[in-house]
Write a protein that holds these residues in place. Structure first.
Motif, PDB file in Angstrom:
ATOM      1  N   ASN A  23      -2.466   5.670   1.036  1.00 47.57           N
ATOM      2  CA  ASN A  23      -1.046   5.922   1.290  1.00 47.57           C
ATOM      3  C   ASN A  23      -0.583   5.312   2.597  1.00 47.57           C
ATOM      4  N   ASN A  24      -1.437   5.372   3.588  1.00 50.47           N
ATOM      5  CA  ASN A  24      -1.039   4.864   4.897  1.00 50.47           C
ATOM      6  C   ASN A  24      -1.652   3.505   5.221  1.00 50.47           C
ATOM      7  N   ALA A  25      -2.359   2.950   4.255  1.00 50.23           N
ATOM      8  CA  ALA A  25      -3.013   1.665   4.503  1.00 50.23           C
ATOM      9  C   ALA A  25      -1.978   0.618   4.872  1.00 50.23           C
ATOM     10  N   GLY A  26      -2.212  -0.076   5.941  1.00 51.02           N
ATOM     11  CA  GLY A  26      -1.295  -1.131   6.360  1.00 51.02           C
ATOM     12  C   GLY A  26      -0.299  -0.675   7.417  1.00 51.02           C
ATOM     13  N   ARG A  27      -0.298   0.606   7.725  1.00 52.99           N
ATOM     14  CA  ARG A  27       0.699   1.105   8.685  1.00 52.99           C
ATOM     15  C   ARG A  27       0.447   0.604  10.095  1.00 52.99           C
ATOM     16  N   MET A  58      -7.373  -3.291   6.240  1.00 54.96           N
ATOM     17  CA  MET A  58      -7.726  -2.960   4.861  1.00 54.96           C
ATOM     18  C   MET A  58      -9.229  -2.842   4.684  1.00 54.96           C
ATOM     19  N   ASN A  59      -9.974  -3.674   5.391  1.00 51.92           N
ATOM     20  CA  ASN A  59     -11.432  -3.570   5.281  1.00 51.92           C
ATOM     21  C   ASN A  59     -11.926  -2.211   5.781  1.00 51.92           C
ATOM     22  N   VAL A  60     -11.255  -1.672   6.800  1.00 50.14           N
ATOM     23  CA  VAL A  60     -11.636  -0.330   7.268  1.00 50.14           C
ATOM     24  C   VAL A  60     -11.313   0.702   6.184  1.00 50.14           C
ATOM     25  N   VAL A  61     -10.118   0.581   5.610  1.00 50.39           N
ATOM     26  CA  VAL A  61      -9.721   1.519   4.551  1.00 50.39           C
ATOM     27  C   VAL A  61     -10.716   1.447   3.390  1.00 50.39           C
TER      28      VAL A  61
ATOM     29  N   VAL B 270      14.290  -2.863  -8.786  1.00 52.47           N
ATOM     30  CA  VAL B 270      14.087  -1.807  -7.795  1.00 52.47           C
ATOM     31  C   VAL B 270      15.440  -1.413  -7.222  1.00 52.47           C
ATOM     32  N   SER B 271      15.674  -0.118  -7.070  1.00 56.49           N
ATOM     33  CA  SER B 271      16.969   0.292  -6.528  1.00 56.49           C
ATOM     34  C   SER B 271      16.816   1.461  -5.570  1.00 56.49           C
ATOM     35  N   GLY B 272      17.864   1.668  -4.806  1.00 53.16           N
ATOM     36  CA  GLY B 272      17.840   2.698  -3.767  1.00 53.16           C
ATOM     37  C   GLY B 272      17.245   2.058  -2.519  1.00 53.16           C
ATOM     38  N   LEU B 273      17.934   2.183  -1.408  1.00 46.85           N
ATOM     39  CA  LEU B 273      17.525   1.451  -0.218  1.00 46.85           C
ATOM     40  C   LEU B 273      16.100   1.786   0.221  1.00 46.85           C
ATOM     41  N   SER B 274      15.714   3.075   0.145  1.00 50.06           N
ATOM     42  CA  SER B 274      14.380   3.417   0.642  1.00 50.06           C
ATOM     43  C   SER B 274      13.297   2.824  -0.260  1.00 50.06           C
ATOM     44  N   GLU B 275      13.558   2.771  -1.559  1.00 55.59           N
ATOM     45  CA  GLU B 275      12.579   2.158  -2.468  1.00 55.59           C
ATOM     46  C   GLU B 275      12.502   0.654  -2.238  1.00 55.59           C
ATOM     47  N   VAL B 276      13.654   0.041  -2.036  1.00 52.75           N
ATOM     48  CA  VAL B 276      13.659  -1.400  -1.780  1.00 52.75           C
ATOM     49  C   VAL B 276      12.876  -1.697  -0.497  1.00 52.75           C
ATOM     50  N   ILE B 277      13.086  -0.859   0.517  1.00 49.97           N
ATOM     51  CA  ILE B 277      12.373  -1.062   1.778  1.00 49.97           C
ATOM     52  C   ILE B 277      10.866  -0.950   1.549  1.00 49.97           C
ATOM     53  N   ARG B 278      10.460   0.012   0.722  1.00 49.02           N
ATOM     54  CA  ARG B 278       9.022   0.146   0.443  1.00 49.02           C
ATOM     55  C   ARG B 278       8.447  -1.079  -0.250  1.00 49.02           C
ATOM     56  N   ILE B 279       9.199  -1.590  -1.217  1.00 43.03           N
ATOM     57  CA  ILE B 279       8.744  -2.790  -1.916  1.00 43.03           C
ATOM     58  C   ILE B 279       8.675  -3.984  -0.952  1.00 43.03           C
ATOM     59  N   PHE B 280       9.678  -4.104  -0.082  1.00 41.58           N
ATOM     60  CA  PHE B 280       9.683  -5.212   0.878  1.00 41.58           C
ATOM     61  C   PHE B 280       8.488  -5.108   1.828  1.00 41.58           C
ATOM     62  N   GLU B 281       8.140  -3.880   2.195  1.00 39.00           N
ATOM     63  CA  GLU B 281       6.974  -3.719   3.067  1.00 39.00           C
ATOM     64  C   GLU B 281       5.699  -4.183   2.354  1.00 39.00           C
ATOM     65  N   GLU B 282       5.618  -3.885   1.066  1.00 36.77           N
ATOM     66  CA  GLU B 282       4.469  -4.358   0.287  1.00 36.77           C
ATOM     67  C   GLU B 282       4.420  -5.885   0.275  1.00 36.77           C
TER      68      GLU B 282
END
Ligand SMILES: Nc1ncnc2c1ncn2[C@@H]1O[C@H](COP(=O)(O)OP(=O)(O)OP(=O)(O)O)[C@@H](O)[C@H]1O
Ligand code: SF4
Ligand SMILES: [Mg+2]
Lengths: 146, 456
Positions: A23-27, A58-61, B270-282
């Motif tokens: 869940n927090n990976a990459g933070r 990520m390797n740590v995770v 993807v919709s809703g700003l917080s979801e979009v932000i999560r996808i962008f972070e990915e």
């Protein structure tokens, strides 16, 4: 807790990384990225640092119980140290090879385990040092020039 | 001051500094100073979250009023297809378009057709595209702004194709200027918008010198007049405007409508700003590289849920779905014609998006590093409860405001109390030298059980 070796103009900080915490990976890497943005580091350097730090994190995770990501920024370079308590790497030379991975099937199904993480760190860093002790843990230390 | 054009206005007379907006702003663009909220222009992405949250109705969207259009000889309404889902089931797009004429527009243009054109243009683009993935749709202006200010690394993933409202306006102007022998500048193209964000994108096109549209009115503003225009029984000229419309374009206002119109294999909506932000972070982390295309929207239900609409978004959705059945999914546009237009770069947006990343703490890196240290020091001395009483959205943002000299340390009530008790002989620790460990920017977690042995 400031290190006496750190130059006057430097900023350093440390973040914890939990093994297996997807869940927090990459933070840690993304917080580092935000800090570098505020310091006004160029986008290209930020990208290199965050790609490399994300792989190390990520390797740590994936392969360790827990660890830390610490970094230091000076006007010349950014140094990142990711160290962990975990299984360690028996043959670092082998681990550095593109495509080498010990990732389990589950991990591969999550999209990791291409064996590209360490090679990617090497590609993006100006200096890289890895040390490890089997059964104890691993330290990945790298820097990128500004 | 920034020369940004904004969609919002905070009425200082109505704002009583209740801070509700402070927390909902996804880019931390609001501060309350002297009991009044104000917007940090360079951070605002026009999402409208604060408009809906404000308990005093002090934040209002800025749209053009009808009277501004007098400088044009011929005024054309170009309604977002969202408008087609705002009335009862028996009201068809044709009725709505003719009602727009009745309330005073000289002419109407249809965006649903342009949506179909644009979806074909995306297919053409995709057939040749070799660049990085996933490509991100650029039709919701707030999403484009979000990339401009917060996800600058993703800017190269933005689809370089013009939006349907622009294409519709361009088509209408070409056609009408020929028909009427008028210069295009005498023809006003007015968008009927579901949201303030589109409004801003018209006033200042993010990737072009100038928009083809000349202004906008909100759906909410024309809704009443349209209703009364429709109730007088004058015959509608059936089928006149909507001959070339199909369900392909009519479905665009619903979330998923864009990717549904494309023949790509691996797409997300993807919709809703917080979801979009999560996808962008990915994506920033390098994930989702196998996804071809992502349709992103600020409003959770899609544009039918825009803040300037009238109908409940779920009801509006079901109305649009009925229209899709009526109009069918057969393509109505000529493929060869579109290919030709595409090759002539008719749809292409080749200007680079101007990025507006967070302002660094200082221009000079050494100085910025010093300020970063100061900021961290200040943050460590704060209570980390993100109460917002200082007028900044959270303790970290407050520390930054102090370092940027946009707030005083004593704006934090806790610091003030400590100082007062210290000066009156108490033993309060001064805030700058508080001893807590640096942590999470949100102040949520306290670490660390395991401490690295390492030092520099
Ligand atoms: N911190 C670590 N602790 C223990 N083993 C590690 C650590 N980092 C890497 N390894 C070992 O080295 C191998 C190669 O690592 P690398 O990051 O290059 O690839 P990967 O993690 O397997 O796949 P990818 O990074 O592409 O998802 C890993 O499979 C693992 O066996
Ligand atoms: S999703 Fe909402 S904000 Fe975005 S363009 Fe549509 S109506 Fe406007
Ligand atoms: Mg790896």
């Amino acid at each position: 807790m400031r290190c006496p070796m750190a130059s006057e103009t430097s900023f350093q900080q440390e973040f914890a990384i939990e093994g297996g915490d997807f869940n927090n990976a990459g933070r840690a890497s993304s917080r580092l990225r935000n800090i570098l943005k505020q310091i006004g580091i160029s986008p290209l350097v930020i990208r290199r640092v965050s790609t490399a730090s994300y792989e190390a994190e990520m390797n740590v995770v994936l392969y360790a119980r827990r660890g830390t990501l610490s970094f230091m920024v000076t006007p010349e370079k950014i140094t990142i140290v990711v160290e962990d308590e975990g299984q360690g790497i028996a043959d670092i030379g082998l681990a550095m090879q593109e495509g080498y991975s010990t990732a389990s099937r589950e991990i591969r199904e999550m999209g990791f385990g291409a064996g590209m993480g360490l090679p990617n760190i090497k590609k993006n860093a100006d200096e890289l040092e890895i040390s490890s002790e089997v059964g104890l843990g691993t330290t990945v230390r790298f820097s990128v020039k500004i | 001051m920034s020369n940004r054009i904004h969609s919002l206005y905070i009425d200082p007379g109505k704002c009583d500094g209740r801070m509700a907006c402070l927390r909902v702003c996804p880019t931390e663009a609001i501060r309350v100073r002297g009991g009044k909220a104000r917007i940090l222009e360079d951070r605002c992405i026009d999402c409208g979250e604060c408009i809906t949250t404000c308990p005093s109705n002090a934040i209002v969207p800025l749209t053009d009023s009808f009277t501004d259009f007098s400088k044009f000889q011929h005024v054309v309404a170009i309604p977002s297809p969202v408008l087609y889902g705002q009335f009862s089931d028996i009201v068809l797009p044709d009725h709505i378009l003719s009602a727009l004429r009745k309330i005073g527009f000289d002419d109407v243009g249809d965006v649903a057709q342009a949506c179909e054109l644009v979806s074909m243009a995306i297919e053409e683009f995709w057939a040749q595209y070799q660049g990085p993935r996933p490509v991100i749709s650029a039709f919701c202006p707030t999403i484009v702004r979000l990339i401009q200010v917060r996800f600058t690394d993703l800017s190269e993933l933005l689809l370089p194709i013009e939006s349907p409202m622009e294409i519709a306006a361009r088509e209408v102007k070409l056609k009408k200027s020929k028909e009427l022998g008028l210069s295009q500048s005498r023809i006003g193209a007015i968008y009927v918008t579901p949201c303030p964000a589109k409004m801003v994108a018209i006033r200042r096109h993010p990737r072009k010198k100038k928009s083809f549209l000349d202004g906008a009115v909100s759906i909410a503003d024309v809704y009443g007049p349209l209703l009364s225009a429709m109730s007088d029984q004058e015959a509608v000229i059936e089928g006149r405007e909507m001959r070339k419309v199909s369900g392909i374009g009519l479905g665009w206002p619903i979330l998923g409508g864009v990717i549904k119109s494309l023949k790509l294999k691996n797409c997300l909506a993807v919709s809703g700003l917080s979801e979009v932000i999560r996808i962008f972070e990915e994506i920033e982390k390098g994930k989702l590289r196998d996804v071809e295309f992502i349709e992103c929207r600020t409003c959770p239900a899609g544009c039918i849920g825009g803040s300037l609409t009238v109908e409940n978004p779920y009801v509006a959705r079901s109305k649009i779905v009925k229209l899709l059945e009526i109009f069918g999914e057969q393509p109505q546009q000529n493929t060869d014609y579109i290919k030709k237009l595409y090759r002539a770069k008719y749809f292409l947006l080749d200007e680079k998006l101007q990025l507006r990343p967070v302002r660094p703490l200082a221009e000079d890196v050494s100085q910025a590093i010093q300020l970063m240290k100061q900021k961290q020091g200040i943050y460590e001395g704060l209570p980390k409860i993100d109460c917002g009483a200082c007028g900044s959205p959270n303790c970290m943002a407050f520390a930054e405001d102090v370092v940027r000299k946009e707030a005083k340390l004593t704006d934090c009530i806790f610091v003030l109390l400590e100082r007062q008790s210290a000066s009156s002989g108490g033993s309060g620790q001064s805030a700058e030298h508080g001893g807590e460990k640096a942590d999470d920017s949100q102040g949520r977690r306290r670490e660390t059980r395991f401490k690295g042995k390492n030092s520099f």
